[in-house]
Write a protein that holds these residues in place. Structure first.
Motif, PDB file in Angstrom:
ATOM      1  N   ALA A  39       7.542 -26.341   8.557  1.00 17.03           N
ATOM      2  CA  ALA A  39       8.218 -27.190   9.544  1.00 17.03           C
ATOM      3  C   ALA A  39       8.308 -28.629   9.057  1.00 17.03           C
ATOM      4  O   ALA A  39       7.305 -29.227   8.655  1.00 17.03           O
ATOM      5  CB  ALA A  39       7.475 -27.150  10.870  1.00 17.03           C
ATOM      6  N   THR A  40       9.506 -29.195   9.126  1.00 20.41           N
ATOM      7  CA  THR A  40       9.721 -30.581   8.715  1.00 20.41           C
ATOM      8  C   THR A  40       8.764 -31.525   9.430  1.00 20.41           C
ATOM      9  O   THR A  40       8.244 -32.459   8.842  1.00 20.41           O
ATOM     10  CB  THR A  40      11.164 -31.006   9.069  1.00 20.41           C
ATOM     11  OG1 THR A  40      12.051 -29.997   8.628  1.00 20.41           O
ATOM     12  CG2 THR A  40      11.518 -32.325   8.440  1.00 20.41           C
ATOM     13  N   GLU A  41       8.558 -31.268  10.730  1.00 23.73           N
ATOM     14  CA  GLU A  41       7.761 -32.210  11.517  1.00 23.73           C
ATOM     15  C   GLU A  41       6.271 -31.954  11.408  1.00 23.73           C
ATOM     16  O   GLU A  41       5.531 -32.156  12.359  1.00 23.73           O
ATOM     17  CB  GLU A  41       8.210 -32.179  12.978  1.00 23.73           C
ATOM     18  CG  GLU A  41       9.464 -32.984  13.181  1.00 23.73           C
ATOM     19  CD  GLU A  41       9.470 -33.725  14.490  1.00 23.73           C
ATOM     20  OE1 GLU A  41       8.397 -34.028  15.028  1.00 23.73           O
ATOM     21  OE2 GLU A  41      10.574 -33.985  14.974  1.00 23.73           O
ATOM     22  N   SER A  42       5.832 -31.462  10.273  1.00 20.30           N
ATOM     23  CA  SER A  42       4.399 -31.423  10.005  1.00 20.30           C
ATOM     24  C   SER A  42       4.242 -31.768   8.533  1.00 20.30           C
ATOM     25  O   SER A  42       5.179 -31.637   7.753  1.00 20.30           O
ATOM     26  CB  SER A  42       3.808 -30.042  10.325  1.00 20.30           C
ATOM     27  OG  SER A  42       4.398 -29.021   9.555  1.00 20.30           O
ATOM     28  N   SER A  43       3.065 -32.264   8.159  1.00 15.74           N
ATOM     29  CA  SER A  43       2.905 -32.624   6.750  1.00 15.74           C
ATOM     30  C   SER A  43       2.102 -31.545   6.031  1.00 15.74           C
ATOM     31  O   SER A  43       1.404 -30.757   6.658  1.00 15.74           O
ATOM     32  CB  SER A  43       2.257 -34.000   6.611  1.00 15.74           C
ATOM     33  OG  SER A  43       0.984 -34.006   7.148  1.00 15.74           O
ATOM     34  N   PHE A  44       2.233 -31.504   4.734  1.00 15.42           N
ATOM     35  CA  PHE A  44       1.642 -30.467   3.903  1.00 15.42           C
ATOM     36  C   PHE A  44       2.136 -29.085   4.343  1.00 15.42           C
ATOM     37  O   PHE A  44       1.425 -28.094   4.247  1.00 15.42           O
ATOM     38  CB  PHE A  44       0.105 -30.535   3.923  1.00 15.42           C
ATOM     39  CG  PHE A  44      -0.427 -31.864   3.435  1.00 15.42           C
ATOM     40  CD1 PHE A  44      -0.525 -32.136   2.080  1.00 15.42           C
ATOM     41  CD2 PHE A  44      -0.794 -32.856   4.336  1.00 15.42           C
ATOM     42  CE1 PHE A  44      -0.990 -33.368   1.625  1.00 15.42           C
ATOM     43  CE2 PHE A  44      -1.265 -34.090   3.890  1.00 15.42           C
ATOM     44  CZ  PHE A  44      -1.359 -34.346   2.532  1.00 15.42           C
ATOM     45  N   ALA A  45       3.387 -29.060   4.856  1.00 15.26           N
ATOM     46  CA  ALA A  45       3.956 -27.809   5.358  1.00 15.26           C
ATOM     47  C   ALA A  45       4.409 -26.915   4.204  1.00 15.26           C
ATOM     48  O   ALA A  45       4.303 -25.688   4.292  1.00 15.26           O
ATOM     49  CB  ALA A  45       5.137 -28.110   6.280  1.00 15.26           C
ATOM     50  N   ALA A  95      -1.232 -40.651   7.840  1.00 11.02           N
ATOM     51  CA  ALA A  95      -1.192 -39.358   7.146  1.00 11.02           C
ATOM     52  C   ALA A  95      -2.352 -38.482   7.589  1.00 11.02           C
ATOM     53  O   ALA A  95      -2.212 -37.263   7.728  1.00 11.02           O
ATOM     54  CB  ALA A  95      -1.241 -39.586   5.646  1.00 11.02           C
ATOM     55  N   LYS A  98      -1.535 -37.104  11.070  1.00 12.76           N
ATOM     56  CA  LYS A  98      -0.533 -36.046  10.989  1.00 12.76           C
ATOM     57  C   LYS A  98      -1.152 -34.759  10.429  1.00 12.76           C
ATOM     58  O   LYS A  98      -0.920 -33.669  10.960  1.00 12.76           O
ATOM     59  CB  LYS A  98       0.615 -36.507  10.086  1.00 12.76           C
ATOM     60  CG  LYS A  98       1.800 -35.578  10.019  1.00 12.76           C
ATOM     61  CD  LYS A  98       2.622 -35.625  11.286  1.00 12.76           C
ATOM     62  CE  LYS A  98       3.946 -34.928  11.112  1.00 12.76           C
ATOM     63  NZ  LYS A  98       5.095 -35.750  11.365  1.00 12.76           N
ATOM     64  N   PHE A 104       2.647 -26.349   9.829  1.00  9.07           N
ATOM     65  CA  PHE A 104       3.230 -25.235  10.576  1.00  9.07           C
ATOM     66  C   PHE A 104       4.304 -24.560   9.729  1.00  9.07           C
ATOM     67  O   PHE A 104       5.024 -25.223   8.978  1.00  9.07           O
ATOM     68  CB  PHE A 104       3.845 -25.732  11.888  1.00  9.07           C
ATOM     69  CG  PHE A 104       2.825 -26.238  12.865  1.00  9.07           C
ATOM     70  CD1 PHE A 104       2.340 -25.412  13.863  1.00  9.07           C
ATOM     71  CD2 PHE A 104       2.324 -27.522  12.759  1.00  9.07           C
ATOM     72  CE1 PHE A 104       1.376 -25.865  14.752  1.00  9.07           C
ATOM     73  CE2 PHE A 104       1.362 -27.991  13.647  1.00  9.07           C
ATOM     74  CZ  PHE A 104       0.890 -27.156  14.652  1.00  9.07           C
ATOM     75  N   SER A 165       0.112 -21.965  12.529  1.00 11.34           N
ATOM     76  CA  SER A 165      -0.560 -23.232  12.228  1.00 11.34           C
ATOM     77  C   SER A 165      -1.631 -23.030  11.169  1.00 11.34           C
ATOM     78  O   SER A 165      -2.296 -21.992  11.111  1.00 11.34           O
ATOM     79  CB  SER A 165      -1.193 -23.786  13.503  1.00 11.34           C
ATOM     80  OG  SER A 165      -1.973 -24.914  13.192  1.00 11.34           O
TER      81      SER A 165
ATOM     82  N   VAL B  54       3.937 -41.466  13.060  1.00 13.70           N
ATOM     83  CA  VAL B  54       3.380 -40.139  12.762  1.00 13.70           C
ATOM     84  C   VAL B  54       4.491 -39.100  12.689  1.00 13.70           C
ATOM     85  O   VAL B  54       4.469 -38.197  11.852  1.00 13.70           O
ATOM     86  CB  VAL B  54       2.302 -39.757  13.800  1.00 13.70           C
ATOM     87  CG1 VAL B  54       1.874 -38.307  13.646  1.00 13.70           C
ATOM     88  CG2 VAL B  54       1.094 -40.672  13.653  1.00 13.70           C
ATOM     89  N   THR B  57       5.917 -39.081   9.264  1.00 11.49           N
ATOM     90  CA  THR B  57       4.960 -38.944   8.165  1.00 11.49           C
ATOM     91  C   THR B  57       5.055 -37.565   7.516  1.00 11.49           C
ATOM     92  O   THR B  57       5.086 -36.547   8.196  1.00 11.49           O
ATOM     93  CB  THR B  57       3.524 -39.166   8.682  1.00 11.49           C
ATOM     94  OG1 THR B  57       3.408 -40.512   9.137  1.00 11.49           O
ATOM     95  CG2 THR B  57       2.496 -38.931   7.579  1.00 11.49           C
ATOM     96  N   LYS B  58       5.114 -37.561   6.191  1.00 15.64           N
ATOM     97  CA  LYS B  58       5.011 -36.331   5.421  1.00 15.64           C
ATOM     98  C   LYS B  58       3.868 -36.514   4.431  1.00 15.64           C
ATOM     99  O   LYS B  58       3.275 -37.583   4.348  1.00 15.64           O
ATOM    100  CB  LYS B  58       6.326 -36.062   4.686  1.00 15.64           C
ATOM    101  CG  LYS B  58       7.495 -35.788   5.593  1.00 15.64           C
ATOM    102  CD  LYS B  58       7.343 -34.487   6.372  1.00 15.64           C
ATOM    103  CE  LYS B  58       7.472 -33.279   5.467  1.00 15.64           C
ATOM    104  NZ  LYS B  58       7.272 -32.015   6.231  1.00 15.64           N
ATOM    105  N   THR B 279      12.769 -29.043  11.974  1.00 14.17           N
ATOM    106  CA  THR B 279      12.020 -28.039  12.738  1.00 14.17           C
ATOM    107  C   THR B 279      10.665 -28.584  13.152  1.00 14.17           C
ATOM    108  O   THR B 279       9.939 -29.154  12.362  1.00 14.17           O
ATOM    109  CB  THR B 279      11.806 -26.788  11.865  1.00 14.17           C
ATOM    110  OG1 THR B 279      13.062 -26.399  11.349  1.00 14.17           O
ATOM    111  CG2 THR B 279      11.201 -25.668  12.684  1.00 14.17           C
TER     112      THR B 279
END
Lengths: 267, 285
Positions: A39-45, A95, A98, A104, A165, B54, B57-58, B279
């Motif tokens: 998912a773009t809206e999570s980091s380390f995805a 970071a 997040k 995800f 998740s 947030v 943030t990536k 997403t």
């Protein structure tokens, strides 16, 4: 004879290739395949998506037929692996916040189980699939769409699907929405695994009476796939997103061999 | 179709926050004992900025999906108004900055505590980092008309430079009692007349009040609002575009087709969550 598989991918226009957050794993010898969409809206995805597909395709401790109960347990070591990939000490406040919310991803896994047959002959058998989220599987037989899973209509896509998740304890509601499917396959069948942008386009085309698998199954090389998707994006026919496709074909009797399996001979 | 432009680093959007810094903000905030409206505003803007950072943030850092401006407004005496950039710390004096600069330059990071479930039926204190870009300041009257004119000036340049972008969103946080010459409704309309090719500038209002009563978010009528200031801010507020409305409805808000970007004694943090930059998980809150 095992199936043949091709994989294609393209990152979102405007993003660098290393920012690609879909993932795929194709192991034709084991007849095991998986795609995932971080998912773009999570980091380390992207990391989480890659861990998931590798785990699904290579870790035999998860059998789809055993249902969803085992999935929570199965995920735990991979959730720990994701956590350990992050250098927490070096993260700035934003970071860290997040990442603490978890990464995800969708997961679509498919494996085949062939019936007993002679070596090097076209095979038939059963398939099992597991899906969380909106990455889709399509089965085509005799130029007809036989199965679309887990979504069957283009209107079912949204920008907030249920996702797996990387954080333990965050998957209870999602696992209730995990989908299992099974079916049979036979020589000549075509399977396509696609992440959401391509799957949405595929179903939209199908709803208009087209046969999108014809174009997709004719794509020979990665460069052709890139041109094909870029063209769709330029014409605003597909959402600008990371895009991934696995094509799996089972040689047909006519194209693969003029012999038939013992089972078919008996029928 | 309007409000469908992709928000990306190549095609960023923009947030402009307008912050009421008048003396009336010294008054009590709703039912919160000992908390002033100015404290409520500072918390609201800092939470909005934190959520925006947030969201963008990536793993590799913050992606510049937005330009961000914070404008404060107050009126120390009858003849002078203070309307201008209101970031504290290293960003002081800057009109617009990319969101990565916001992330990297809070004036300070406070350690705060909140109650969380302990998993055994009880509650425990958990510390968390609370970045601060904006401190509560109160100073005289409320030149809201001048603030809206200032917004109009700076946004005119921004929309001209970004004709294909998702339109800027202006979030005005105030107790609603405009004191300078002019009609805030009319000045608000001028702001909303500005547009990119993707739609008109969106003006949202966050009303921080001394009135005791339940918070109201995304109403579609002014019936039930507690006073004339709330009614005025409701009227100034843009109707939510379809994408934001659908996201609000799908996450449990009872929002009618004409719901407006207005909150009474509540913040508009969820608005930021609803903006589509890709997403997001239905289980990520």
């Amino acid at each position: 004879m095992v199936c043949c598989a091709s994989t294609f991918w393209l990152s979102k226009a405007g993003n660098a290739p290393e920012e690609y957050e879909d993932a795929f794993q194709s192991v034709p010898l084991l007849e095991c395949f998986a795609i995932a969409d971080g998912a773009t809206e999570s980091s380390f995805a992207g990391e989480w998506a890659r861990i998931l597909v590798r785990a699904f395709a290579t870790d035999s401790s998860l059998t789809i037929a055993s249902g969803l109960e085992g999935l929570v347990k199965w995920l735990e070591p991979f959730q720990r692996e994701w956590f350990q990939t992050i250098n927490w000490e070096g993260l700035p406040w934003f970071a860290e916040e997040k990442a603490r919310a978890g990464a995800f991803s969708t997961l679509l896994g498919l494996n085949f189980e062939k019936r007993d047959c002679k070596k090097d002959l076209p095979t038939s058998g059963s398939w099992h699939a597991l899906a969380i989220g909106d990455s889709c599987l399509f089965q085509v037989r005799d130029d007809t769409l036989l199965r679309a899973f887990p979504l069957a209509r283009s209107e079912q896509f949204s920008n907030c699907p249920p996702l797996l998740s990387s954080k333990q304890g965050s998957n209870h509601g999602v696992l209730d929405q995990a989908c299992l499917a099974e079916g049979s396959y036979q020589p000549g069948d075509l399977f396509l695994l696609a992440t959401d942008a391509l799957a949405h386009w595929f179903l939209g085309q199908f709803e208009r009476g087209a046969k999108p698998w014809v174009e997709l199954s004719a794509i020979p090389e990665q460069a052709d796939f890139e041109m094909f998707v870029t063209q769709l994006r330029q014409e605003h026919l597909i959402r600008n997103d990371d895009t991934t496709l696995i094509l799996i074909t089972f040689p047909s009797i006519t194209s693969g061999s003029d012999e038939r399996t013992s089972e078919e001979k008996g029928s | 179709m309007a409000y469908t432009a992709e928000i990306s680093r190549l095609n960023p959007s923009c947030f402009l926050f307008l912050i009421d810094q008048s003396t009336s903000m010294d008054g009590p905030f709703g039912e919160s004992a000992g908390k002033r409206k100015a404290d409520g505003v500072a918390d609201a803007i800092n939470r909005l900025l934190q959520n925006l950072v947030v969201k963008c943030t990536k793993a590799e850092g913050v992606r510049n999906y937005y330009d961000v401006g914070v404008i404060g407004y107050s009126q120390p005496n009858e003849h002078d108004t203070n309307v201008g950039p209101a970031f504290a710390g290293a960003l002081a004096g800057k009109e617009f900055v990319p969101v990565s600069e916001v992330a990297n330059n809070p004036a300070r990071i406070e350690e705060r505590t909140r109650k969380v479930e302990d998993g055994a039926g009880g509650l425990v204190d958990q510390t968390f980092k609370f970045p601060v870009w904006f401190d509560p300041i109160t100073n005289g009257g409320t030149p809201m008309c001048e603030a809206l004119r200032f917004a109009c000036r700076v946004l005119e340049g921004w929309v001209n430079a970004h004709p294909s972008s998702y339109p800027p969103m202006v979030i005005n946080i105030t107790d609603g009692e405009s004191t300078d010459e002019g009609d805030p409704l009319q000045e608000g309309e001028r702001v909303k007349t500005l547009a990119t090719n993707d739609g008109n500038v969106l003006l949202f209002n966050c009303h921080i009040s001394s009135h005791v009563g339940s918070p109201i978010v995304f109403p579609d009528t002014k019936a039930g609002l507690p006073d004339k200031f709330a009614e005025l801010l409701f009227e100034m507020s843009s109707v939510l575009p379809q994408g934001l409305l659908a996201a609000a409805q799908s996450e449990g808000y009872v929002a009618g087709a004409e719901a407006r970007g207005f909150a009474f004694n509540a913040d508009l943090v969820d608005l930021i969550r609803f903006l589509d930059i890709g997403t997001r998980a239905s289980n990520l809150r």
